[in-house]
Design an enzyme around this catalytic site. Structure first.
Site, PDB file in Angstrom:
ATOM      1  CB  CYS A 221       5.256   2.270   8.187  1.00  0.00           C
ATOM      2  SG  CYS A 221       4.810   3.818   7.384  1.00  0.00           S
ATOM      3  CG  LEU A 222       6.555   1.114   2.010  1.00  0.00           C
ATOM      4  CD1 LEU A 222       5.819   1.458   0.714  1.00  0.00           C
ATOM      5  CD2 LEU A 222       7.728   0.192   1.726  1.00  0.00           C
TER       6      LEU A 222
ATOM      7  CG  HIS B  86      -0.686   1.491   7.398  1.00  0.00           C
ATOM      8  ND1 HIS B  86       0.170   0.946   8.341  1.00  0.00           N
ATOM      9  CD2 HIS B  86       0.092   2.316   6.633  1.00  0.00           C
ATOM     10  CE1 HIS B  86       1.398   1.426   8.155  1.00  0.00           C
ATOM     11  NE2 HIS B  86       1.376   2.254   7.123  1.00  0.00           N
ATOM     12  CD  GLU B  87      -1.243   2.992   2.777  1.00  0.00           C
ATOM     13  OE1 GLU B  87      -0.766   4.132   2.988  1.00  0.00           O
ATOM     14  OE2 GLU B  87      -0.529   1.978   2.664  1.00  0.00           O
TER      15      GLU B  87
ATOM     16  CG  HIS C 136       0.631   6.833   5.803  1.00  0.00           C
ATOM     17  ND1 HIS C 136       1.715   7.302   6.505  1.00  0.00           N
ATOM     18  CD2 HIS C 136       0.888   5.521   5.550  1.00  0.00           C
ATOM     19  CE1 HIS C 136       2.587   6.309   6.677  1.00  0.00           C
ATOM     20  NE2 HIS C 136       2.108   5.216   6.114  1.00  0.00           N
TER      21      HIS C 136
ATOM     22  CD  GLN D 120       3.339   5.772   2.841  1.00  0.00           C
ATOM     23  OE1 GLN D 120       2.425   5.212   2.276  1.00  0.00           O
ATOM     24  NE2 GLN D 120       4.213   5.109   3.583  1.00  0.00           N
TER      25      GLN D 120
ATOM     26  N   GLY E 149       0.846  -1.187   0.000  1.00  0.00           N
ATOM     27  CA  GLY E 149       0.000   0.000   0.000  1.00  0.00           C
ATOM     28  C   GLY E 149       0.881   1.235   0.000  1.00  0.00           C
TER      29      GLY E 149
END
Ligand code: CO
Length: 180
Positions: free
Chosen positions: A93-94, A135-136, A139, A50, A45
Site C-alpha cells: 500500500c502506498l 483495495h481502493e 481506502h 491517499q 492504483g
C-alpha cells in the site's frame, strides 16, 4: 498536472468514509494529478483520499502486470454489488510504505460505478483488477490492508505502523509489484 504528496497511515482522512462525487465538471485536474502521483510512486492504483482529497474516486492501471483492453481505469462512486469466491494475494500500500501482507478477498465481483462523465456502469470483474478495486474501495471507506489480516499478523507490523504514523517513514525504499 502535478505530483501530489501521498498521505500515510495515521492521517485521519484515511480513516473516514469519503464523500460521493456530485460535480463531475471539475474532476479533470484532480484525476491528472492522481495519475501523475501514482506513476511517480510506481503504484498500480490510487484513491483520492491517499492524496488528501475527500471524494469517492480512484484510479487503476495494471497494464504493466496484465494485458487489458483498457489500460487506465477511473472509478467514481463505486460500489461492489456482489462478490464470490476467494483468493489470497500479497498486497502493498502506498500509504503504508514497505509493509506487505497476504490478504484474502473475494475473487469475483460485480462492480457498479460512474465514469468521469457521470455515466453509470455495472461490470463483472475478477483477478488482479477485482483485487485492486477492492483495495481502493477499502481506502475510500477508511479500511487498510492491516484491517484485513489477523491480530497476530497485524501485531507483526505494529512497529512499522507506529513509525509511519509518526512520519519517520515516508517513502518506500523498495520497489515491488502490486502497490496501491
Ligand atoms: Co493502499
Amino acid at each position: 498536472m502535478a505530483v501530489r504528496e501521498i498521505v500515510h497511515y495515521g492521517d485521519p482522512i484515511l480513516r473516514k468514509v469519503c464523500k460521493p462525487v456530485k460535480d463531475f465538471k471539475k474532476l479533470s485536474s484532480l484525476i491528472d494529478d492522481m495519475f501523475d502521483t501514482m506513476y511517480e510512486e510506481s503504484g498500480i492504483g490510487l484513491a483520492a483520499n491517499q492524496i488528501g482529497v475527500d471524494l469517492n474516486l480512484f484510479i487503476i492501471d495494471i497494464s504493466g502486470i496484465e494485458e487489458e483492453t483498457e489500460s487506465v481505469h477511473i472509478f467514481i462512486n463505486g460500489e461492489i454489488t456482489e462478490s464470490s469466491g476467494e483468493s489470497w494475494f500479497e498486497e502493498g500500500c502506498l500509504s503504508i510504505p514497505d509493509v506487505r501482507l497476504e490478504v484474502k478477498r473475494p475473487e469475483f465481483i460485480q462492480f457498479k460505478y460512474q465514469d468521469e462523465n457521470g455515466i453509470e456502469h455495472i461490470e463483472e470483474m475478477h483477478g488482479l483488477l477485482a483485487r485492486a478495486i477492492q483495495h481502493e474501495i477499502d481506502h475510500l471507506k477508511g479500511v487498510f490492508i492491516v484491517d484485513r489480516v489477523t491480530k497476530t499478523v497485524k501485531m507483526s507490523v505494529e512497529n512499522d505502523l507506529k513509525m509511519i504514523a509518526q512520519g519517520a517513514v515516508t517513502r518506500s525504499k523498495t520497489r515491488k509489484a502490486f502497490v496501491l
